[in-house]
Design an enzyme around this catalytic site. Structure first.
Site, PDB file in Angstrom:
ATOM      1  N   SER A 125     -10.083   3.077  -8.479  1.00  0.00           N
ATOM      2  CA  SER A 125     -10.416   1.669  -8.695  1.00  0.00           C
ATOM      3  C   SER A 125      -9.160   0.807  -8.741  1.00  0.00           C
ATOM      4  CB  SER A 125     -11.177   1.519 -10.025  1.00  0.00           C
ATOM      5  OG  SER A 125     -11.286   0.171 -10.404  1.00  0.00           O
ATOM      6  N   TYR A 150     -11.652   3.358 -19.637  1.00  0.00           N
ATOM      7  CA  TYR A 150     -12.218   3.603 -18.289  1.00  0.00           C
ATOM      8  C   TYR A 150     -11.099   3.556 -17.250  1.00  0.00           C
ATOM      9  CZ  TYR A 150     -13.800   2.366 -13.693  1.00  0.00           C
ATOM     10  OH  TYR A 150     -13.936   2.323 -12.334  1.00  0.00           O
ATOM     11  N   LYS A 154      -9.178   6.631 -14.674  1.00  0.00           N
ATOM     12  CA  LYS A 154      -8.912   6.590 -13.224  1.00  0.00           C
ATOM     13  C   LYS A 154      -7.442   6.912 -12.939  1.00  0.00           C
ATOM     14  CE  LYS A 154     -13.039   5.709 -11.773  1.00  0.00           C
ATOM     15  NZ  LYS A 154     -13.800   6.763 -11.042  1.00  0.00           N
TER      16      LYS A 154
HETATM   17  C1  WQD Z   1     -16.090 -10.150 -11.752  1.00  0.00           C
HETATM   18  C2  WQD Z   1     -15.727 -11.576 -12.131  1.00  0.00           C
HETATM   19  C3  WQD Z   1     -15.667 -11.982 -14.497  1.00  0.00           C
HETATM   20  C4  WQD Z   1     -19.940 -11.444 -15.220  1.00  0.00           C
HETATM   21  C5  WQD Z   1     -15.254  -4.381 -13.123  1.00  0.00           C
HETATM   22  C6  WQD Z   1     -14.432  -3.199 -13.488  1.00  0.00           C
HETATM   23  C7  WQD Z   1     -13.949  -2.533 -12.224  1.00  0.00           C
HETATM   24  C8  WQD Z   1     -15.134  -2.218 -11.367  1.00  0.00           C
HETATM   25  C9  WQD Z   1     -15.932  -3.472 -11.045  1.00  0.00           C
HETATM   26  C10 WQD Z   1     -15.889   0.005 -11.729  1.00  0.00           C
HETATM   27  C11 WQD Z   1     -14.784 -11.630 -13.319  1.00  0.00           C
HETATM   28  C12 WQD Z   1     -16.765 -12.808 -13.828  1.00  0.00           C
HETATM   29  C13 WQD Z   1     -18.707 -11.513 -14.594  1.00  0.00           C
HETATM   30  C14 WQD Z   1     -20.509 -12.616 -15.779  1.00  0.00           C
HETATM   31  C15 WQD Z   1     -18.599 -13.863 -15.050  1.00  0.00           C
HETATM   32  N1  WQD Z   1     -15.962  -1.285 -12.035  1.00  0.00           N
HETATM   33  N2  WQD Z   1     -18.062 -12.706 -14.515  1.00  0.00           N
HETATM   34  N3  WQD Z   1     -19.816 -13.790 -15.669  1.00  0.00           N
HETATM   35  O1  WQD Z   1     -14.444  -7.120 -14.136  1.00  0.00           O
HETATM   36  O2  WQD Z   1     -13.680  -7.527 -11.741  1.00  0.00           O
HETATM   37  O3  WQD Z   1     -14.438  -5.272 -12.411  1.00  0.00           O
HETATM   38  O4  WQD Z   1     -16.330  -4.032 -12.308  1.00  0.00           O
HETATM   39  O5  WQD Z   1     -15.175   0.554 -10.944  1.00  0.00           O
HETATM   40  O6  WQD Z   1     -13.255  -1.378 -12.578  1.00  0.00           O
HETATM   41  O7  WQD Z   1     -13.316  -3.652 -14.213  1.00  0.00           O
HETATM   42  O8  WQD Z   1     -16.083  -7.091 -12.209  1.00  0.00           O
HETATM   43  O9  WQD Z   1     -18.292  -8.088 -11.848  1.00  0.00           O
HETATM   44  O10 WQD Z   1     -17.513  -7.633 -14.240  1.00  0.00           O
HETATM   45  O11 WQD Z   1     -16.486  -9.480 -12.955  1.00  0.00           O
HETATM   46  O12 WQD Z   1     -17.988 -14.942 -14.970  1.00  0.00           O
HETATM   47  O13 WQD Z   1     -21.624 -12.612 -16.367  1.00  0.00           O
HETATM   48  O14 WQD Z   1     -16.920 -12.258 -12.542  1.00  0.00           O
HETATM   49  O15 WQD Z   1     -14.979 -12.775 -15.461  1.00  0.00           O
HETATM   50  O16 WQD Z   1     -13.889 -12.704 -13.098  1.00  0.00           O
HETATM   51  P1  WQD Z   1     -14.585  -6.840 -12.691  1.00  0.00           P
HETATM   52  P2  WQD Z   1     -17.182  -8.049 -12.852  1.00  0.00           P
END
Ligand code: WQD
Length: 338
Positions: A125, A150, A154
């Site tokens: 990741s 997590y 990785k």
């Molecule tokens: C994306 C953007 C949030 C939800 C995570 C893990 C990563 C991978 C993918 C496993 C961010 C914003 C989100 C919401 C929001 N997982 N957001 N409101 O955090 O980039 O990655 O998931 O492999 O390892 O860290 O993904 O989809 O949670 O967030 O504003 O209700 O959307 O702040 O900027 P992230 P995400």
């Protein structure tokens, strides 16, 4: 027909990769404990592929089960998806993550060695980069202190793979560092199935769009980005699946004890507000959202430099952000009809 073991193969990325493998002439064998996936995925695969995908229900930490699988099938290689991936949960219950994510990789590698199976594609990741020092992120960009247990699992798994390679075990391994997987199969028969309240952006967006969630909260709009919201590299899950196929085939002519790693993203970054605008365009309806406080631990901006995977694996993303959001939305619509 060459057999590939897909651990976590009933999961979001694993199931889409199973489709891609069958379409490329391989026979996937799935092992999944269904802790974060549903058996309905197997029905979806059967409908898409017009054939059953053999599966075992169980835990990759179960050495006896893993030996049984390897003794019942002559495997060409393995794609290892099985892991817990909820960043927040990992902070609350770190040992669950170290036992599952790290422990299952060790059991898998031991079983592969026992049965002389050398080829492995590992699900890593972009989280290993933390808030990268340079953008876009290259594979040589230094990894950062993990933001969560997590993310640390990785990094540890990547180190285990590098050490096994150095030991001359004869393994041929590729780690794929995913950016943000989104989208669903265009048939809307398989897709992302978050259990409970989605932590990730796109399922929360589509559940808000369909009315399951009242509104989306955008986690902060005061960041140093074009519109103040975080930037991510959102990649269609089918593009990601194709990267696994190309990684497997890239290993075919490599010598034993081979290890390399690749970023898998589109090479483009989009803000949360840009994602919302794109979703409103593909769904044809406004999305109910509010701006809320920042989410602790969020990286401000990250997107991939995809030069290496393009040159070495001859892989390039085929789907756009809008394609992925359209497929995610169609999947959400199909789910609501079940
Ligand atoms: C994306 C953007 C949030 C939800 C995570 C893990 C990563 C991978 C993918 C496993 C961010 C914003 C989100 C919401 C929001 N997982 N957001 N409101 O955090 O980039 O990655 O998931 O492999 O390892 O860290 O993904 O989809 O949670 O967030 O504003 O209700 O959307 O702040 O900027 P992230 P995400």
């Amino acid at each position: 027909m060459e057999k590939i073991l897909i651990t976590g193969g009933a999961g979001y990325i694993g199931s889409h990769t199973a489709v891609t493998l069958v379409e490329a002439g391989y026979l996937p064998i799935i092992i999944d404990d269904f802790s974060n996936s549903d058996k309905s995925v197997l029905e979806g695969l059967k409908t898409i592929l017009n054939q059953e995908v053999p599966y075992y229900e169980g835990d990759c930490n179960d050495q006896a089960l893993m030996k049984q699988i390897f003794s019942e099938h002559q495997l060409k290689g393995v794609i290892h998806f099985a892991a817990n991936k909820a960043v927040g949960e990992s902070t609350a219950v770190p040992l669950k993550y170290y036992r599952n994510n790290v422990g299952s990789l060790v059991v898998l590698l031991e079983t592969m060695a026992e049965f002389g199976v050398n080829d492995l594609v590992f699900s890593s990741s972009c989280t290993v980069y933390g808030q990268p020092d340079e953008l876009p992120v290259r594979e040589t960009t230094p990894r950062k202190e993990a933001e969560s247990p997590y993310g640390n699992t990785k990094k540890i798994c990547e180190d285990i793979l590098a050490d096994v390679t150095k030991s001359g075990a004869g393994t041929r391994i590729i780690s794929l560092r995913y950016f943000n997987p989104i989208g669903a199969h265009p048939s809307a028969l398989i897709g992302e199935l978050p259990l409970g309240v989605p932590a990730n952006l796109i399922p929360f967006v589509t559940q808000t769009g369909i009315g399951i969630r009242e509104k989306l909260t955008v986690f902060g709009n005061d960041y140093d980005t074009p519109d103040g919201t975080c930037v991510r590299d959102y990649i269609h899950v089918l593009d990601l699946a194709d990267a696994h196929l190309k990684a497997l085939e890239y290993l075919n002519d490599k010598p034993g004890s081979f290890y390399d790693l690749f970023n898998v993203g589109t090479g483009n970054g989009n803000t949360v507000l840009e994602v919302i605008q794109a979703f409103e365009k593909v769904s044809g309806k406004p999305l109910n959202y509010q701006i809320g406080p920042r989410r602790p631990g969020d990286v401000v901006k990250v997107w991939a430099d995809t030069t290496k995977i393009g040159e070495k694996l001859n892989w390039n993303p085929q789907f756009s952000l809008e394609d992925a959001l359209r497929d995610s939305w169609n999947w959400q619509l199909a789910l609501s009809k079940k």
